[in-house]
Scaffold this active site. Structure first.
Site, mmCIF file in Angstrom:
data_model
loop_
_atom_site.group_PDB
_atom_site.id
_atom_site.type_symbol
_atom_site.label_atom_id
_atom_site.label_comp_id
_atom_site.label_asym_id
_atom_site.label_seq_id
_atom_site.Cartn_x
_atom_site.Cartn_y
_atom_site.Cartn_z
ATOM 1 N N ASP A 41 0.826 -1.200 0.000
ATOM 2 C CA ASP A 41 0.000 0.000 0.000
ATOM 3 C C ASP A 41 0.863 1.254 0.000
ATOM 4 O OD1 ASP A 41 0.891 -0.051 2.619
ATOM 5 O OD2 ASP A 41 -1.106 -0.025 3.537
ATOM 6 N N ASP A 80 -0.970 -6.376 -0.706
ATOM 7 C CA ASP A 80 -1.093 -5.732 0.599
ATOM 8 C C ASP A 80 -2.502 -5.144 0.714
ATOM 9 O OD1 ASP A 80 -0.363 -4.735 3.043
ATOM 10 O OD2 ASP A 80 0.989 -3.197 2.267
ATOM 11 N N LYS A 110 -1.401 -9.775 2.307
ATOM 12 C CA LYS A 110 -0.759 -9.351 3.563
ATOM 13 C C LYS A 110 -1.724 -8.483 4.351
ATOM 14 C CE LYS A 110 2.555 -6.120 3.861
ATOM 15 N NZ LYS A 110 2.072 -5.212 4.942
ATOM 16 N N GLU A 112 -1.968 -5.923 7.805
ATOM 17 C CA GLU A 112 -1.391 -5.243 8.956
ATOM 18 C C GLU A 112 -2.199 -5.685 10.168
ATOM 19 O OE1 GLU A 112 -0.631 -1.085 8.719
ATOM 20 O OE2 GLU A 112 0.368 -1.229 6.772
ATOM 21 N N GLU A 178 8.161 -4.840 11.255
ATOM 22 C CA GLU A 178 8.613 -3.532 10.789
ATOM 23 C C GLU A 178 9.006 -2.624 11.939
ATOM 24 O OE1 GLU A 178 7.350 0.237 7.908
ATOM 25 O OE2 GLU A 178 6.036 -1.532 8.037
#
Length: 268
Positions: A41, A80, A110, A112, A178
């Site tokens: 993203d 993402d 993916k 978050e 991250e």
């Protein structure tokens, strides 16, 4: 490359992962032998002119994913999922994630992650949608947490370790970490059987991921945990300036760049 191939690399072979947003870049990444092409993203603030990742839509990710998939033969293509495409209604989230595989030819998606994505990860994997989890700095939550290093105190570090284990148990095939302390990333890596892929998380993860624009020198700024490995921006600037000069001087187009049709000489 399939999700199970990435899972099998844990502790065995370093995993390489880069973002890709278009077919030409994806082709180069694939030819270089990169394991995973992530349609991040981050396309929002690298290619689409947004100030952050938050405005990126499902349609924009789907379009970019399809272009990357068309140019990729070996790398695992991971889409993402953008802000608010998941997390509110599970049925909508499943539809959005499934669309990436059905319509855009992604190999995986993916998320978050947080406590709210554990059950969704389990549902998606049970339906045959491979899930890459993402913990630590999660830019989609920047209005809540800011873009700062995460897991820097005992409580938040334990939360990351616990969430990592829970997402592994829910079926995630890998985990992006991250901008967390390197020693925390090492702890998470040791705690899991699935591979960890770090970005600003130190050298002890099973792999590394960076934003392609920073790697090739296309972005103006580079994150403190990233590195420029090339200077594409200067090459582009020089080529564009040379083109403008050639047009303005009359050097381009030259005779070899033009085609003449003899039968048209006497049209008028």
């Amino acid at each position: 490359m399939r999700a199970k191939d990435i899972r099998a690399k844990a502790g065995v072979e370093p995993i390489t992962m880069l973002t890709a947003y278009d077919a030409p870049t994806a082709r180069l990444i694939d030819e270089a032998g990169i394991d995973i092409a992530l349609i991040g993203d981050s396309i929002g603030n690298t290619r689409l002119g947004y100030d952050s990742t938050l405005p990126v839509t499902v349609d924009e990710i789907a379009s970019a994913t399809a272009s990357v998939a068309r140019a990729t033969e070996d790398a695992l293509v991971v889409a993402d999922m953008p802000f608010l495409s998941f997390g509110a209604d599970e049925a909508d989230a499943v539809e959005h994630c499934g669309r990436m595989l059905k319509e855009a030819d992604a190999d995986a998606i993916k998320l978050e992650c947080g406590p709210h994505t554990i059950d969704l990860t389990r549902t998606l994997t049970q339906l045959g949608i491979p899930v890459q989890a993402h913990l630590g700095l999660t830019p989609q939550r920047e209005n809540e947490t800011g873009l700062f290093r995460q897991g820097t105190d005992d409580e938040s570090a334990r939360r990351i370790v616990d969430l990592a284990r829970e997402h592994e148990a829910a079926g995630a095939f890998s985990l992006v970490l991250e901008h967390i302390p390197a020693n925390l990333a090492a702890t998470v890596t040791d705690a899991l059987s699935i591979p960890t892929i770090g970005i600003g998380a130190g050298p002890d993860c099973d792999g590394q991921v960076l934003v392609i624009d920073e790697v090739i020198g296309l972005s103006e700024r580079v994150a403190p945990f990233s590195k420029r490995f090339g200077d594409v921006s200067s090459e582009m600037r020089d080529a564009i300036a040379a083109y403008a000069d050639a047009v303005e001087s009359g050097e381009f187009p030259a005779e070899e760049h033009s085609h003449h049709e003899p039968d048209l000489d006497d049209v008028y």
